[in-house]
Design a protein around this motif. Structure first.
Motif, PDB file in Angstrom:
ATOM      1  N   SER A 352       0.851  -1.185   0.000  1.00 42.04           N
ATOM      2  CA  SER A 352       0.000   0.000   0.000  1.00 42.04           C
ATOM      3  C   SER A 352       0.888   1.236   0.000  1.00 42.04           C
ATOM      4  O   SER A 352       2.119   1.139   0.133  1.00 42.04           O
ATOM      5  N   ALA A 353       0.281   2.399  -0.127  1.00 45.08           N
ATOM      6  CA  ALA A 353       1.023   3.660  -0.109  1.00 45.08           C
ATOM      7  C   ALA A 353       1.100   4.242   1.300  1.00 45.08           C
ATOM      8  O   ALA A 353       1.536   5.373   1.483  1.00 45.08           O
ATOM      9  N   SER A 354       0.701   3.469   2.267  1.00 44.87           N
ATOM     10  CA  SER A 354       0.665   3.940   3.652  1.00 44.87           C
ATOM     11  C   SER A 354       2.076   4.148   4.199  1.00 44.87           C
ATOM     12  O   SER A 354       2.918   3.249   4.156  1.00 44.87           O
ATOM     13  N   ALA A 355       2.331   5.339   4.717  1.00 45.76           N
ATOM     14  CA  ALA A 355       3.622   5.615   5.349  1.00 45.76           C
ATOM     15  C   ALA A 355       3.781   4.798   6.626  1.00 45.76           C
ATOM     16  O   ALA A 355       4.893   4.437   7.021  1.00 45.76           O
ATOM     17  N   PHE A 356       2.654   4.519   7.266  1.00 47.60           N
ATOM     18  CA  PHE A 356       2.663   3.707   8.482  1.00 47.60           C
ATOM     19  C   PHE A 356       3.160   2.296   8.183  1.00 47.60           C
ATOM     20  O   PHE A 356       3.954   1.730   8.931  1.00 47.60           O
ATOM     21  N   GLU A 357       2.694   1.723   7.075  1.00 49.23           N
ATOM     22  CA  GLU A 357       3.132   0.382   6.676  1.00 49.23           C
ATOM     23  C   GLU A 357       4.640   0.366   6.438  1.00 49.23           C
ATOM     24  O   GLU A 357       5.335  -0.559   6.873  1.00 49.23           O
ATOM     25  N   LYS A 358       5.159   1.377   5.753  1.00 51.06           N
ATOM     26  CA  LYS A 358       6.595   1.445   5.472  1.00 51.06           C
ATOM     27  C   LYS A 358       7.406   1.560   6.757  1.00 51.06           C
ATOM     28  O   LYS A 358       8.445   0.917   6.924  1.00 51.06           O
ATOM     29  N   GLN A 359       6.914   2.364   7.686  1.00 55.55           N
ATOM     30  CA  GLN A 359       7.611   2.541   8.956  1.00 55.55           C
ATOM     31  C   GLN A 359       7.673   1.236   9.739  1.00 55.55           C
ATOM     32  O   GLN A 359       8.711   0.859  10.280  1.00 55.55           O
ATOM     33  N   MET A 360       6.548   0.515   9.794  1.00 57.50           N
ATOM     34  CA  MET A 360       6.501  -0.732  10.554  1.00 57.50           C
ATOM     35  C   MET A 360       7.318  -1.843   9.893  1.00 57.50           C
ATOM     36  O   MET A 360       7.783  -2.752  10.567  1.00 57.50           O
ATOM     37  N   SER A 361       7.506  -1.765   8.572  1.00 58.48           N
ATOM     38  CA  SER A 361       8.300  -2.787   7.873  1.00 58.48           C
ATOM     39  C   SER A 361       9.760  -2.759   8.311  1.00 58.48           C
ATOM     40  O   SER A 361      10.480  -3.740   8.166  1.00 58.48           O
ATOM     41  N   MET A 362      10.197  -1.619   8.859  1.00 60.03           N
ATOM     42  CA  MET A 362      11.581  -1.492   9.321  1.00 60.03           C
ATOM     43  C   MET A 362      11.728  -1.821  10.807  1.00 60.03           C
ATOM     44  O   MET A 362      12.831  -1.837  11.332  1.00 60.03           O
ATOM     45  N   ILE A 363      10.592  -2.097  11.475  1.00 58.53           N
ATOM     46  CA  ILE A 363      10.620  -2.386  12.907  1.00 58.53           C
ATOM     47  C   ILE A 363      10.272  -3.839  13.205  1.00 58.53           C
ATOM     48  O   ILE A 363      10.966  -4.509  13.969  1.00 58.53           O
ATOM     49  N   PHE A 364       9.192  -4.321  12.596  1.00 61.28           N
ATOM     50  CA  PHE A 364       8.702  -5.664  12.883  1.00 61.28           C
ATOM     51  C   PHE A 364       9.528  -6.736  12.171  1.00 61.28           C
ATOM     52  O   PHE A 364      10.131  -6.480  11.132  1.00 61.28           O
ATOM     53  N   THR A 365       9.530  -7.938  12.752  1.00 64.56           N
ATOM     54  CA  THR A 365      10.064  -9.094  12.031  1.00 64.56           C
ATOM     55  C   THR A 365       9.109  -9.444  10.891  1.00 64.56           C
ATOM     56  O   THR A 365       7.965  -8.981  10.862  1.00 64.56           O
ATOM     57  N   ASP A 366       9.562 -10.268   9.971  1.00 64.25           N
ATOM     58  CA  ASP A 366       8.772 -10.560   8.776  1.00 64.25           C
ATOM     59  C   ASP A 366       7.428 -11.183   9.118  1.00 64.25           C
ATOM     60  O   ASP A 366       6.392 -10.795   8.571  1.00 64.25           O
TER      61      ASP A 366
END
Length: 413
Positions: A352-366
């Motif tokens: 998605s284009a969500s900035a929130f999704e991008k931010q969490m992709s760098m924090i959470f495990t896969d």
């Protein structure tokens, strides 16, 4: 260290004493020849077993065979003590404890390696004391203590063998485990639905939320409700609707009461126990409780199924130590190492284009990110639907309020 005595008549063992190879105190000496590989450190782990003679009275026997001694012989005990010593030699932060009765007969044992203690310090929210193997009468009365790591993988936070399923036995086990974990209690304790376990958890973990594993609860259906299901074809349909499709506490209560009345279950002891314990297992009461994915409804996803290839019902103690403890632990560590490697070398795919999704992709495990991502996509999809419905309603309102030409008005259906 083992000493034994055989019967002069039959040649069978009648008296066996087993002690840790480090039992006793170190002797001072100016010169030492052939130093021991396992020096004496004062360890007090030992066991004394005597065979009961036919012509002797019960009170003349020092230690009648019972508890764990029903499945552990002197070789098993020696193997167990050596396993504990090796575990401590590999890492002094490992922990083990043994419980003895008044006759110095072993009743229960508990152990956890250093890695398990370390993992709990990071992932101590939810702990599951799994009594599946005890309840289903496996030869080895094994109790794994399970947690979940940041990859949503099972972790072994301790192991136990108990000789009797009593409240006192489980209190000893839970207190020993809590001591090994530095006195830090988990936020949630999961167990099977059992009166004995209820008493032990309330005694040891009074400030933790006690819940039942849903699969364990539902797995008791065949033994407790066969007559109900056989006599009423619609029972399971009504039961499942009550459990999985009740969105409020009031709706659950209403459906449960109707079900009980319809199938005349007011006096059914097990159904009554389910209702009394509803806040500890029913999904509607667990919405705000973090269970780390342990409380599943499918056997294939349960903790017990994870052990299937490592232990069978008639497994001996040597098989148990060799296959389960070593192979199982190794597989868990390899799974975690593989997951750690993947998150360091693999960038998750954004959807998605969500900035929130991008931010969490760098924090959470896969694994955790994929669960989060599914929620994000669901939220985006919901917003789109709401936006489309709002736009449609707005356009419809304009059309209703607009003046319609006669030519178009005649063509309306």
């Amino acid at each position: 260290m083992v000493s034994s005595r055989r019967s002069k008549r039959s040649g069978n063992f009648i008296d066996v004493k087993v002690a840790c190879s480090r039992f006793g105190s170190k002797r001072e000496s100016n010169t030492t020849f052939n130093p021991r590989s396992c020096p004496k450190t004062g360890c007090k782990a030992r066991m004394h077993m005597k065979r009961r003679g036919r012509n002797k009275q019960p009170d003349a026997v020092a230690c009648e065979k019972k508890g764990l001694q029903l499945v552990l012989d002197e070789k098993d005990v020696e193997l167990m003590l050596n396993f504990f010593m090796c575990m401590k030699d590999e890492n002094p932060d490992s922990f083990y404890a043994m419980d003895f009765d008044n006759e110095k007969c072993v009743r229960s044992v508990f152990w956890v390696d250093a890695r398990g203690r370390h993992n709990y310090s990071h992932f101590g929210d939810v702990v599951f004391f799994d009594t599946f193997f005890v309840r289903n009468k496996y030869k080895i009365s094994y109790i794994p203590i399970i947690g979940v790591n940041h990859h949503f993988q099972y972790m072994l936070l301790g192991c136990a063998l108990i000789g009797e399923s009593t409240t006192s036995a489980f209190v000893w086990l839970m207190r020993s485990w809590l001591k090994a974990m530095g006195g830090k209690a988990p936020k949630v304790v999961l167990t099977d639905q059992d009166r004995v376990l209820n008493g032990a958890v309330s005694d040891v973990f009074s400030n933790s939320r006690h819940c039942f594993c849903l699969w364990h609860v539902l797995s008791k259906f065949p033994e407790n409700s066969d007559c109900i299901v056989d006599q009423n074809e619609n029972f399971m349909k009504k039961f499942n609707k009550c459990i999985y499709r009740s969105w409020t506490h009031e709706q659950f209560e209403e459906r449960w009461c109707r079900m009980v009345d319809k199938f005349e279950l007011k006096e059914h002891e097990w159904v009554l126990s389910l209702y009394n314990d509803r806040e500890m297992w029913a999904p509607i009461y667990m919405r705000h409780v973090f269970l780390a994915g342990i409380s599943t409804i499918e056997r294939s996803e349960s903790v017990a199924s994870f052990f299937d290839k490592f232990i069978h019902k008639a497994a001996t103690f040597s098989e148990f130590i060799g296959q389960l403890i070593k192979s199982f632990s190794l597989e868990l560590y390899e799974m975690e190492a593989k997951a750690d490697f993947e998150i360091q070398n693999k960038q998750p795919l954004l959807r998605s284009a969500s900035a929130f999704e991008k931010q969490m992709s760098m924090i959470f495990t896969d694994t955790v990110f994929k669960k989060f991502q599914a929620e994000i996509l669901g939220m985006v999809s919901y917003r789109r639907k709401v936006k489309m419905r709002t736009q449609f309603s707005f356009e419809l309102m304009i059309l209703k309020n607009a003046k319609i030409p006669c030519s178009l008005e005649q063509k309306k259906i």
